[in-house]
Structure formats: structure tokens, C-alpha cells
Write an enzyme that holds these catalytic residues in place. Structure first.
Site, PDB file in Angstrom:
ATOM      1  N   ASP A   1     -51.221  14.395  67.392  1.00  0.00           N
ATOM      2  CA  ASP A   1     -51.174  15.010  68.718  1.00  0.00           C
ATOM      3  C   ASP A   1     -49.780  14.747  69.295  1.00  0.00           C
ATOM      4  OD1 ASP A   1     -51.794  15.895  71.267  1.00  0.00           O
ATOM      5  OD2 ASP A   1     -53.606  14.756  71.491  1.00  0.00           O
TER       6      ASP A   1
ATOM      7  N   ARG B   1     -68.945  12.695  66.785  1.00  0.00           N
ATOM      8  CA  ARG B   1     -68.329  12.482  65.464  1.00  0.00           C
ATOM      9  C   ARG B   1     -69.169  13.127  64.360  1.00  0.00           C
ATOM     10  NH1 ARG B   1     -64.165   8.712  66.054  1.00  0.00           N
ATOM     11  NH2 ARG B   1     -64.536   6.981  67.460  1.00  0.00           N
TER      12      ARG B   1
HETATM   13  P1  XMP Z   1     -51.403  10.869  69.324  1.00  0.00           P
HETATM   14  O1  XMP Z   1     -51.253  11.517  70.667  1.00  0.00           O
HETATM   15  O2  XMP Z   1     -50.999   9.433  69.348  1.00  0.00           O
HETATM   16  O3  XMP Z   1     -52.953  10.927  69.102  1.00  0.00           O
HETATM   17  O4  XMP Z   1     -50.734  11.677  68.245  1.00  0.00           O
HETATM   18  C1  XMP Z   1     -53.528  10.611  67.933  1.00  0.00           C
HETATM   19  C2  XMP Z   1     -54.885  10.008  68.184  1.00  0.00           C
HETATM   20  O5  XMP Z   1     -55.449  10.433  69.418  1.00  0.00           O
HETATM   21  C3  XMP Z   1     -56.747  10.907  69.261  1.00  0.00           C
HETATM   22  N1  XMP Z   1     -56.774  12.352  69.640  1.00  0.00           N
HETATM   23  C4  XMP Z   1     -57.854  13.096  69.745  1.00  0.00           C
HETATM   24  N2  XMP Z   1     -59.139  12.784  69.514  1.00  0.00           N
HETATM   25  N3  XMP Z   1     -59.745  15.006  70.008  1.00  0.00           N
HETATM   26  C5  XMP Z   1     -60.080  13.750  69.660  1.00  0.00           C
HETATM   27  O6  XMP Z   1     -61.251  13.490  69.425  1.00  0.00           O
HETATM   28  C6  XMP Z   1     -58.475  15.392  70.248  1.00  0.00           C
HETATM   29  O7  XMP Z   1     -58.219  16.568  70.561  1.00  0.00           O
HETATM   30  C7  XMP Z   1     -57.482  14.376  70.111  1.00  0.00           C
HETATM   31  N4  XMP Z   1     -56.159  14.396  70.252  1.00  0.00           N
HETATM   32  C8  XMP Z   1     -55.758  13.133  69.944  1.00  0.00           C
HETATM   33  C9  XMP Z   1     -57.097  10.672  67.831  1.00  0.00           C
HETATM   34  O8  XMP Z   1     -57.827   9.464  67.739  1.00  0.00           O
HETATM   35  C10 XMP Z   1     -55.798  10.499  67.097  1.00  0.00           C
HETATM   36  O9  XMP Z   1     -55.858   9.566  66.048  1.00  0.00           O
END
Ligand code: XMP
Length: 206
Positions: free
Chosen positions: A125, A187
């Protein structure tokens, strides 16, 4: 005609399908972004790419808990090469859907020094979690480290990082299912769905 090579960079998904949401999930899930059969096909393709790249090495897979469990289980059963498996815990979602500072909750236990490591995460993300986890892995002095994510939301990137193997490139929606959660729920959905914004606006994270 030669077969089109499989891309490691991800299949672009643009729109979800509200009509595919099973009736019992319609109050919470807005649309199905990636149905189960499409996930299964793509996971097999990723396994083929990984197998080809690591056929002569003794691969160590480090999977980030907890969101990768379904993806990992499906991926590794298609990897008929020697692999060792370990897990790492990193928390980043501490308030609602807004990321906090990443923290290690479980260190890998296997020997990683001078090993070929493949780091697996559910979704890339902002990039903060994967970048942080890579830093932790590099401290063990592996021979090489590559990354594999099921989902990539490139429009949200804050840290300039790309994954080596990407399942799907998705738009900026909060998604759940196939291992991904909101407040530890969803999940177990067999598909990737878009969560209705009113759910995360009104349900507190644990
Ligand atoms: P970043 O922002 O650090 O995020 O790249 C990575 C972690 O954030 C969680 N994540 C999500 N989890 N739906 C989710 O269930 C989403 O749309 C989402 N976006 C980020 C996820 O745990 C990932 O490892």
C-alpha cells in the site's frame, strides 16, 4: 504461436462487481474486486515464475503475519522446489484504516545469513511495511532478497518501493478477504472484496 510470457508485474484490476457479492455479505461488502477463481489462476502463475527463478537455490520464504496465510498456503503448494518457511510479524495498522509506525512483533527464526530469501506480504500500500520488513531481513545478511505481494495499490505509495512478484494491481479501495482483514474480520472470505466505507467508519479497530 509462442505463448505470451507471464508478467511478474501484476494484472490490473479496475472495477469491482457488486452483483458477485454473496447475499450474506451484502451489508458489509460493496463489491467483489477479485473472484476466487481469478485469484487461484494468478497464484498458480506467480508460483510458476518463482519456481523458474529459484529452481537451483535453497529458498527461504519469510511470510508476514497474519494477512498472508491464505495466499501463502495456496502459493507454496504449487512450488515443487525445496523451500524453507518462516514467519515474521509486523504491525502497521493501529488505528482504523490509517497506518501507524511499523513494529516487529515476531522475528524470523531460521538462519538467513547468505540465503536466498523471498519476503511475502498480502498488500503493498504505502510501502512502509514492506520497506521496514526488508530492512529487518537485510540485517541478517542474506545473499539475496526478493519480494512477492498478492496486491499492489500503486496510487497510495509513499515509500518508492516495487515488489518483484505482484499478483494484482488494484485501485485505492480498502479491501478484505482471502487473508486480509478489517478489525480481524473477513480473512475467511474466499474472494477479495471492497469493504463498504460505512463499516470502517463505524466499527472500531480492535
Ligand atoms: P503499507 O501501507 O505499509 O501497508 O504498505 C501494508 C499493510 O497494511 C495493511 N493494508 C491493508 N489491509 N486492506 C487490508 O485488509 C487494505 O486495503 C490494506 N491496505 C493496507 C496490510 O496488513 C499490509 O500488510
Amino acid at each position: 504461436m509462442p505463448a505470451t510470457p507471464i508478467s511478474s508485474k501484476g494484472i490490473t484490476v479496475t472495477a469491482g462487481r457488486p452483483d458477485l457479492v454473496p447475499p450474506k455479505w451484502r451489508r458489509e461488502i460493496q463489491s467483489v474486486l477479485i473472484p476466487a477463481d481469478k485469484i487461484a489462476r494468478r497464484v498458480r502463475q506467480l508460483a510458476q515464475l518463482i519456481k523458474k527463478d529459484y529452481k537451483n537455490s535453497d529458498l527461504v520464504i519469510i511470510s508476514l503475519l497474519n494477512g498472508t496465510v491464505l495466499f501463502l498456503a495456496d502459493l507454496i503448494r504449487h512450488l515443487d522446489i525445496p523451500v524453507k518457511l518462516d514467519f515474521m510479524g509486523v504491525t502497521s495498522y493501529r488505528t482504523n484504516t490509517l497506518p501507524g509506525k511499523p513494529l516487529v512483533t515476531k522475528q524470523p527464526q531460521l538462519e538467513l545469513s547468505n540465503r536466498e530469501v523471498l519476503l511475502i506480504d498480502d498488500i503493498l500500500d504505502t510501502g512502509k511495511t514492506l520497506n521496514f520488513a526488508l530492512g529487518v531481513i537485510h540485517a541478517y545478511h542474506p545473499r539475496s532478497v526478493k519480494t512477492c505481494v498478492l496486491l499492489d495499490k500503486p496510487s497510495r505509495r509513499v515509500v518508492p518501493i516495487t515488489a518483484d512478484y505482484v499478483g494484482f494491481r488494484i485501485p485505492n479501495h480498502f479491501v478484505v478477504g482471502y487473508g486480509l482483514d478489517y478489525a480481524e474480520r473477513y480473512r475467511n472470505l474466499p474472494f477479495i472484496g471492497v469493504l463498504k466505507p460505512e463499516v470502517y467508519a463505524t466499527t472500531p479497530i480492535l
